[in-house]
Design a protein around this motif. Structure first.
Motif, PDB file in Angstrom:
ATOM      1  N   GLY A 175      -7.737 -13.317   4.114  1.00 50.21           N
ATOM      2  CA  GLY A 175      -7.853 -13.189   5.558  1.00 50.21           C
ATOM      3  C   GLY A 175      -6.529 -13.357   6.259  1.00 50.21           C
ATOM      4  O   GLY A 175      -5.532 -13.810   5.677  1.00 50.21           O
ATOM      5  N   PHE A 176      -6.515 -12.992   7.538  1.00 52.70           N
ATOM      6  CA  PHE A 176      -5.334 -13.080   8.391  1.00 52.70           C
ATOM      7  C   PHE A 176      -5.583 -14.069   9.524  1.00 52.70           C
ATOM      8  O   PHE A 176      -6.659 -14.078  10.113  1.00 52.70           O
TER       9      PHE A 176
ATOM     10  N   TYR B 107       1.281  -7.761   2.932  1.00 52.16           N
ATOM     11  CA  TYR B 107       0.464  -8.706   2.170  1.00 52.16           C
ATOM     12  C   TYR B 107      -0.615  -7.983   1.368  1.00 52.16           C
ATOM     13  O   TYR B 107      -0.775  -8.208   0.167  1.00 52.16           O
ATOM     14  N   LEU B 108      -1.368  -7.111   2.033  1.00 53.80           N
ATOM     15  CA  LEU B 108      -2.454  -6.425   1.348  1.00 53.80           C
ATOM     16  C   LEU B 108      -1.928  -5.460   0.287  1.00 53.80           C
ATOM     17  O   LEU B 108      -2.573  -5.256  -0.752  1.00 53.80           O
ATOM     18  N   TYR B 109      -0.765  -4.866   0.526  1.00 55.04           N
ATOM     19  CA  TYR B 109      -0.149  -3.999  -0.485  1.00 55.04           C
ATOM     20  C   TYR B 109       0.091  -4.792  -1.770  1.00 55.04           C
ATOM     21  O   TYR B 109      -0.192  -4.309  -2.874  1.00 55.04           O
TER      22      TYR B 109
ATOM     23  N   TYR C 233      -1.355  -7.870  -2.532  1.00 58.42           N
ATOM     24  CA  TYR C 233      -2.603  -8.501  -2.986  1.00 58.42           C
ATOM     25  C   TYR C 233      -3.473  -7.518  -3.768  1.00 58.42           C
ATOM     26  O   TYR C 233      -4.070  -7.871  -4.790  1.00 58.42           O
ATOM     27  N   MET C 234      -3.540  -6.268  -3.275  1.00 62.39           N
ATOM     28  CA  MET C 234      -4.383  -5.273  -3.933  1.00 62.39           C
ATOM     29  C   MET C 234      -3.921  -4.982  -5.360  1.00 62.39           C
ATOM     30  O   MET C 234      -4.709  -4.572  -6.207  1.00 62.39           O
ATOM     31  N   GLN C 235      -2.642  -5.171  -5.610  1.00 63.81           N
ATOM     32  CA  GLN C 235      -2.126  -4.927  -6.961  1.00 63.81           C
ATOM     33  C   GLN C 235      -2.361  -6.112  -7.892  1.00 63.81           C
ATOM     34  O   GLN C 235      -2.237  -5.993  -9.118  1.00 63.81           O
ATOM     35  N   MET C 236      -2.694  -7.276  -7.311  1.00 59.82           N
ATOM     36  CA  MET C 236      -2.856  -8.489  -8.092  1.00 59.82           C
ATOM     37  C   MET C 236      -4.288  -8.762  -8.525  1.00 59.82           C
ATOM     38  O   MET C 236      -4.532  -9.414  -9.542  1.00 59.82           O
TER      39      MET C 236
ATOM     40  N   TYR D 264     -10.224 -14.721  -6.799  1.00 57.75           N
ATOM     41  CA  TYR D 264      -8.959 -14.396  -6.148  1.00 57.75           C
ATOM     42  C   TYR D 264      -9.050 -14.843  -4.696  1.00 57.75           C
ATOM     43  O   TYR D 264      -9.977 -14.468  -3.978  1.00 57.75           O
ATOM     44  N   VAL D 265      -8.077 -15.634  -4.269  1.00 53.07           N
ATOM     45  CA  VAL D 265      -8.097 -16.220  -2.928  1.00 53.07           C
ATOM     46  C   VAL D 265      -6.744 -15.949  -2.260  1.00 53.07           C
ATOM     47  O   VAL D 265      -5.689 -16.139  -2.878  1.00 53.07           O
ATOM     48  N   GLY D 266      -6.781 -15.504  -1.006  1.00 52.02           N
ATOM     49  CA  GLY D 266      -5.522 -15.206  -0.339  1.00 52.02           C
ATOM     50  C   GLY D 266      -5.558 -15.421   1.155  1.00 52.02           C
ATOM     51  O   GLY D 266      -6.614 -15.392   1.781  1.00 52.02           O
TER      52      GLY D 266
END
Length: 226
Positions: free
Chosen positions: A108-109, A216-218, A220-223, A129-131
């Motif tokens: 979340g933001f 961030y999402l760029y 996170y999506m790869q992780m 996965y938590v971010g």
């Protein structure tokens, strides 16, 4: 965590902003569900993957928006109940979803970032996965305790060993964030103090807006879902 740290990008690739007419980017759908926590119907946006097939199952990323935003841009303390009791059951009933921690992520933001961290820490047995990017103050008590005493005590900002821990915890802040200030850095320091493994990133040249979210999402999506 080490692998995730190694692939961090500091800038959002310009090529990602250009839409390729030959690429299937999936389909956005808007759904309404009844929130027993809020006592009303509320909306959510769902991005179905490219070539969505009901005969297959897919992992799910739950994204929480900021305090003044709504489902069209991307929660508060009680959202943890809404997510568990209504949102997740609705999503799992309505769409072809893969379950289990390895298939479930949350991020979340701003205020949504604060709540994503809180939910992830409270329920590592549900979220692999938590971010959070530019999370708002209030997860732990700060200088202005009259405004918010904190959802957790400082020494509670860690995962319960009995419930396990996620594969990934990714926290990011923006150096030029005029809204939440150095709250993300303070959380990073506290996670270090509590010996919680996590990936930390302080973004340069971005603020409390989409410029931080897109980078961030760029990353996170790869992780996630590896």
């Amino acid at each position: 965590m080490k692998w995730a740290q190694s692939i961090l990008s500091e800038k959002f690739p310009e090529k990602m902003k250009k839409r390729d007419t030959n690429t299937d980017y999936g389909k956005w759908v808007t759904k309404s569900y009844y929130s027993r926590t809020a006592g009303r119907k509320t909306k959510m946006n769902v991005l179905l993957p490219a070539y969505y097939d009901k005969e297959k199952t897919y992992p799910v990323l739950y994204l929480l928006h900021g305090y003044y935003d709504d489902e069209n841009w991307l929660a508060y303390d009680n959202f943890i109940n809404d997510l568990e009791k209504d949102v997740m059951p609705f999503v799992e009933k309505t769409f072809s979803v893969s379950t289990g921690t390895e298939n479930t992520a949350i991020a979340g933001f701003s205020m949504g970032g604060r709540e994503a961290l809180y939910i992830g820490i409270q329920h590592p047995e549900q979220f692999g996965y938590v971010g959070a990017v530019c999370p708002a103050p209030g997860l732990v008590s700060g200088t202005d305790t009259s405004q918010h005493p904190g959802q957790l005590k400082d020494d509670e900002l860690k995962f319960d060993k009995n419930n396990g821990s996620p594969y990934l915890l990714y926290l990011a802040g923006a150096r030029e964030d005029g809204a939440v200030g150095d709250t993300p850095s303070q959380l990073h320091d506290l996670l270090n103090k509590n010996k919680v493994d996590h990936v930390w990133q302080l973004l340069d040249g971005t603020g409390h807006d989409e410029s931080s979210v897109e980078i961030y999402l760029y990353n996170y999506m790869q992780m996630i879902f590896k």
